[in-house]
Write an enzyme that holds these catalytic residues in place. Structure first.
Site, PDB file in Angstrom:
ATOM      1  CD  GLU A  85      10.283   8.571   8.555  1.00 50.99           C
ATOM      2  OE1 GLU A  85      10.775   6.689   8.061  1.00 50.99           O
ATOM      3  OE2 GLU A  85      10.044   8.781   8.469  1.00 50.99           O
ATOM      4  CE  LYS A  95       8.570  12.167   6.656  1.00 53.70           C
ATOM      5  NZ  LYS A  95       6.720  11.393   5.729  1.00 53.70           N
ATOM      6  CE  LYS A 123      10.232   5.294   4.573  1.00 61.30           C
ATOM      7  NZ  LYS A 123       9.396   5.843   5.722  1.00 61.30           N
ATOM      8  CD  GLU A 169       7.586   1.399   1.911  1.00 66.01           C
ATOM      9  OE1 GLU A 169       8.485   1.492   3.460  1.00 66.01           O
ATOM     10  OE2 GLU A 169       7.593   2.218   0.925  1.00 66.01           O
ATOM     11  CG  ASN A 223       4.121   3.454   2.843  1.00 64.18           C
ATOM     12  OD1 ASN A 223       3.703   3.679   3.869  1.00 64.18           O
ATOM     13  ND2 ASN A 223       5.757   3.983   1.886  1.00 64.18           N
ATOM     14  CD  GLU A 278       7.105   1.520   5.663  1.00 55.84           C
ATOM     15  OE1 GLU A 278       7.694   2.147   5.380  1.00 55.84           O
ATOM     16  OE2 GLU A 278       7.450  -0.629   5.581  1.00 55.84           O
ATOM     17  CB  SER A 279       2.092   5.961   6.443  1.00 52.91           C
ATOM     18  OG  SER A 279       3.702   6.335   5.422  1.00 52.91           O
TER      19      SER A 279
END
Length: 269
Positions: free
Chosen positions: A54, A56, A116, A165, A187, A217-218
């Site tokens: 990603e 960001k 996103k 998500e 997430n 995710e994350s």
């Protein structure tokens, strides 16, 4: 208002403004010249665990993440490092992104791209597709069930793949029962306070039927974490902040993906 509610409110206001500046008919015309198809879902079903890398610029919890690097620099490093797909964060007020970031990524890489953002209006689907997205994100926590159904259907009609998500069991039930989502993103970040708990993926995974593509995710920074997820059946991970903060994003991604720097190939199975 919590962080998610503030972001959704500002997004709705932004969409109203953009609709006046660029009519939907203009975006529909732009879609006629849309570029080559890059199937996002297919990139997540290759052997091993796929990494969605990603771009960001900043976040409400971390502030500015990386300065001085262009989108082209970052996504080029991601592609060389073995990313299966790209995620481009386009929300402006809280994350500093834009659709111009997505366009630059599209022009700089051959990888499929996830737009996103906090999508709450069908206008955003047309914006994303016209800018070059291959897939979009729908956040169950940000949408009423009827809106989730509508946006999911419209995205698929525009030939956009959809990453749906979720953060907890009720949201997962909606994703499975309301739209029968093919790609589920779990997430690990709580969008009300932005804390991260990787255990969230393991807790929800057992409730996802076989045949779904599962993305965690994350919160990821090591190959050991990815190996553990692969063992329990997760198909891919979305990694942003740890790569954006790395002094050498390409090398950091190679550590995660296992791509050899000399051959640019994955190690044999």
């Amino acid at each position: 208002m919590n962080i998610l509610e503030r972001i959704v409110a500002s997004t709705r206001a932004d969409v109203r403004r953009r609709r006046k500046e660029v009519p939907l008919s203009t975006l529909e015309d732009e879609l006629a010249g849309r570029g080559d198809d890059r199937p996002f879902c297919e990139a997540l079903t290759l052997p091993g665990i796929s990494v969605i890398a990603e771009h960001k610029r900043r976040s409400p919890s971390a502030g500015t993440i990386r300065e001085g690097a262009t989108v082209a620099d970052v996504v080029g490093a991601y592609e060389r490092g073995g990313a299966a797909a790209l995620s481009i964060l386009t929300e402006r007020h809280h994350f500093g992104g834009s659709l111009d970031d997505l366009r630059e990524a599209r022009a700089s890489s051959a990888l499929p791209i996830l737009c996103k953002d906090f999508i709450v209006d069908s206008y955003q689907l047309y914006e994303s597709a016209a800018a070059g997205a291959d897939a979009i994100l729908l956040i169950v926590a940000a949408l009423e069930p009827d809106a989730l159904v509508q946006l999911h259907g419209e995205a698929r009609a525009l030939d956009l793949d959809v990453l749906v998500e979720v953060h907890d069991e009720p949201e997962l039930e909606q994703a499975l029962e309301v739209i029968d989502a093919d790609v589920i993103g779990i997430n690990n970040r709580n969008l009300t306070d932005f804390t991260v708990d990787i255990q969230r993926t393991f807790d929800l995974l057992a409730d996802i039927p076989a045949g779904k593509i599962v993305i965690s995710e994350s919160g990821f920074y090591s190959r050991e974490q990815l190996d553990e997820l692969e063992r329990v059946g997760v198909d891919g991970v979305l990694v942003g902040e740890s790569l954006m903060r790395a002094s050498d994003p390409e090398a950091a991604l190679r550590t995660l993906t296992g791509v050899d720097a000399q051959t640019n190939e994955f190690p044999p199975l």
